[in-house]
Design a protein around this motif. Structure first.
Motif, PDB file in Angstrom:
ATOM      1  N   VAL A  59       0.840  -1.196   0.000  1.00  0.00           N
ATOM      2  CA  VAL A  59       0.000   0.000   0.000  1.00  0.00           C
ATOM      3  C   VAL A  59       0.876   1.247   0.000  1.00  0.00           C
ATOM      4  O   VAL A  59       0.605   2.212  -0.725  1.00  0.00           O
ATOM      5  CB  VAL A  59      -0.974  -0.019   1.201  1.00  0.00           C
ATOM      6  N   ALA A  60       1.940   1.255   0.808  1.00  0.00           N
ATOM      7  CA  ALA A  60       2.849   2.399   0.841  1.00  0.00           C
ATOM      8  C   ALA A  60       3.545   2.575  -0.509  1.00  0.00           C
ATOM      9  O   ALA A  60       3.704   3.704  -0.994  1.00  0.00           O
ATOM     10  CB  ALA A  60       3.870   2.218   1.956  1.00  0.00           C
ATOM     11  N   LEU A  61       3.978   1.479  -1.122  1.00  0.00           N
ATOM     12  CA  LEU A  61       4.618   1.565  -2.431  1.00  0.00           C
ATOM     13  C   LEU A  61       3.636   2.066  -3.489  1.00  0.00           C
ATOM     14  O   LEU A  61       4.011   2.883  -4.347  1.00  0.00           O
ATOM     15  CB  LEU A  61       5.170   0.200  -2.828  1.00  0.00           C
ATOM     16  N   TRP A  63       1.026   4.031  -2.937  1.00  0.00           N
ATOM     17  CA  TRP A  63       0.818   5.449  -2.655  1.00  0.00           C
ATOM     18  C   TRP A  63       1.983   6.274  -3.190  1.00  0.00           C
ATOM     19  O   TRP A  63       1.787   7.316  -3.817  1.00  0.00           O
ATOM     20  CB  TRP A  63       0.680   5.666  -1.141  1.00  0.00           C
ATOM     21  N   PHE A  64       3.213   5.817  -2.956  1.00  0.00           N
ATOM     22  CA  PHE A  64       4.395   6.542  -3.410  1.00  0.00           C
ATOM     23  C   PHE A  64       4.433   6.629  -4.937  1.00  0.00           C
ATOM     24  O   PHE A  64       4.726   7.684  -5.497  1.00  0.00           O
ATOM     25  CB  PHE A  64       5.658   5.866  -2.877  1.00  0.00           C
ATOM     26  N   SER A  65       4.139   5.536  -5.623  1.00  0.00           N
ATOM     27  CA  SER A  65       4.174   5.553  -7.083  1.00  0.00           C
ATOM     28  C   SER A  65       3.079   6.450  -7.655  1.00  0.00           C
ATOM     29  O   SER A  65       3.304   7.165  -8.639  1.00  0.00           O
ATOM     30  CB  SER A  65       4.065   4.143  -7.643  1.00  0.00           C
ATOM     31  N   LEU A  66       1.901   6.445  -7.043  1.00  0.00           N
ATOM     32  CA  LEU A  66       0.843   7.345  -7.520  1.00  0.00           C
ATOM     33  C   LEU A  66       1.191   8.799  -7.245  1.00  0.00           C
ATOM     34  O   LEU A  66       0.860   9.690  -8.039  1.00  0.00           O
ATOM     35  CB  LEU A  66      -0.483   6.981  -6.867  1.00  0.00           C
ATOM     36  N   LYS A  67       1.876   9.067  -6.134  1.00  0.00           N
ATOM     37  CA  LYS A  67       2.304  10.431  -5.809  1.00  0.00           C
ATOM     38  C   LYS A  67       3.315  10.917  -6.850  1.00  0.00           C
ATOM     39  O   LYS A  67       3.250  12.058  -7.306  1.00  0.00           O
ATOM     40  CB  LYS A  67       2.915  10.434  -4.409  1.00  0.00           C
ATOM     41  N   LEU A  68       4.266  10.050  -7.222  1.00  0.00           N
ATOM     42  CA  LEU A  68       5.231  10.422  -8.259  1.00  0.00           C
ATOM     43  C   LEU A  68       4.543  10.655  -9.600  1.00  0.00           C
ATOM     44  O   LEU A  68       4.871  11.595 -10.330  1.00  0.00           O
ATOM     45  CB  LEU A  68       6.300   9.345  -8.406  1.00  0.00           C
ATOM     46  N   PHE A  69       3.587   9.810  -9.947  1.00  0.00           N
ATOM     47  CA  PHE A  69       2.874   9.961 -11.209  1.00  0.00           C
ATOM     48  C   PHE A  69       2.066  11.256 -11.243  1.00  0.00           C
ATOM     49  O   PHE A  69       2.044  11.962 -12.247  1.00  0.00           O
ATOM     50  CB  PHE A  69       1.950   8.766 -11.431  1.00  0.00           C
ATOM     51  N   LYS A  70       1.440  11.591 -10.117  1.00  0.00           N
ATOM     52  CA  LYS A  70       0.602  12.785 -10.055  1.00  0.00           C
ATOM     53  C   LYS A  70       1.430  14.056 -10.187  1.00  0.00           C
ATOM     54  O   LYS A  70       1.014  15.004 -10.838  1.00  0.00           O
ATOM     55  CB  LYS A  70      -0.168  12.802  -8.742  1.00  0.00           C
ATOM     56  N   HIS A  71       2.603  14.096  -9.573  1.00  0.00           N
ATOM     57  CA  HIS A  71       3.402  15.320  -9.557  1.00  0.00           C
ATOM     58  C   HIS A  71       4.422  15.398 -10.685  1.00  0.00           C
ATOM     59  O   HIS A  71       5.212  16.328 -10.740  1.00  0.00           O
ATOM     60  CB  HIS A  71       4.104  15.465  -8.203  1.00  0.00           C
ATOM     61  N   ASN A  72       4.422  14.408 -11.560  1.00  0.00           N
ATOM     62  CA  ASN A  72       5.305  14.439 -12.707  1.00  0.00           C
ATOM     63  C   ASN A  72       4.706  15.358 -13.765  1.00  0.00           C
ATOM     64  O   ASN A  72       3.570  15.224 -14.144  1.00  0.00           O
ATOM     65  CB  ASN A  72       5.496  13.036 -13.267  1.00  0.00           C
ATOM     66  N   SER A  73       5.476  16.314 -14.242  1.00  0.00           N
ATOM     67  CA  SER A  73       4.950  17.266 -15.217  1.00  0.00           C
ATOM     68  C   SER A  73       4.687  16.544 -16.482  1.00  0.00           C
ATOM     69  O   SER A  73       4.315  16.672 -17.453  1.00  0.00           O
ATOM     70  CB  SER A  73       5.931  18.397 -15.458  1.00  0.00           C
TER      71      SER A  73
END
Length: 73
Positions: A59-61, A63-73
């Motif tokens: 779940v943490a992994l 969340w982290f991958s979705l956070k990176l995807f969301k904030h990637n320009s």
């Protein structure tokens, strides 16, 4: 009401888990099939508690991958 139901479910799940892992193997041999299965089990008794940390890690992994995807320009 839903909160109380979730708390009751968690407490009952914990109580059943403690019974299956700690108490059932210490009881004398039983003729009841469900209790005899709990006493003879070696695999699922340890699989269920180990599943919790693995689930938390995934779940943490996720969340982290979705956070990176969301904030990637």
């Amino acid at each position: 009401m839903l909160g109380l139901l979730l708390i009751a479910g968690g407490v009952s799940s914990l109580a059943l888990g403690v019974f299956a892992i700690v108490v059932a193997p210490l009881l004398p041999p039983s003729t009841r099939p469900w209790l005899a299965a709990l006493q003879a089990d070696r695999y699922y008794r340890l699989l269920v508690p180990v599943t919790l940390p693995v689930t938390i890690a995934f779940v943490a992994l996720n969340w982290f991958s979705l956070k990176l995807f969301k904030h990637n320009s």
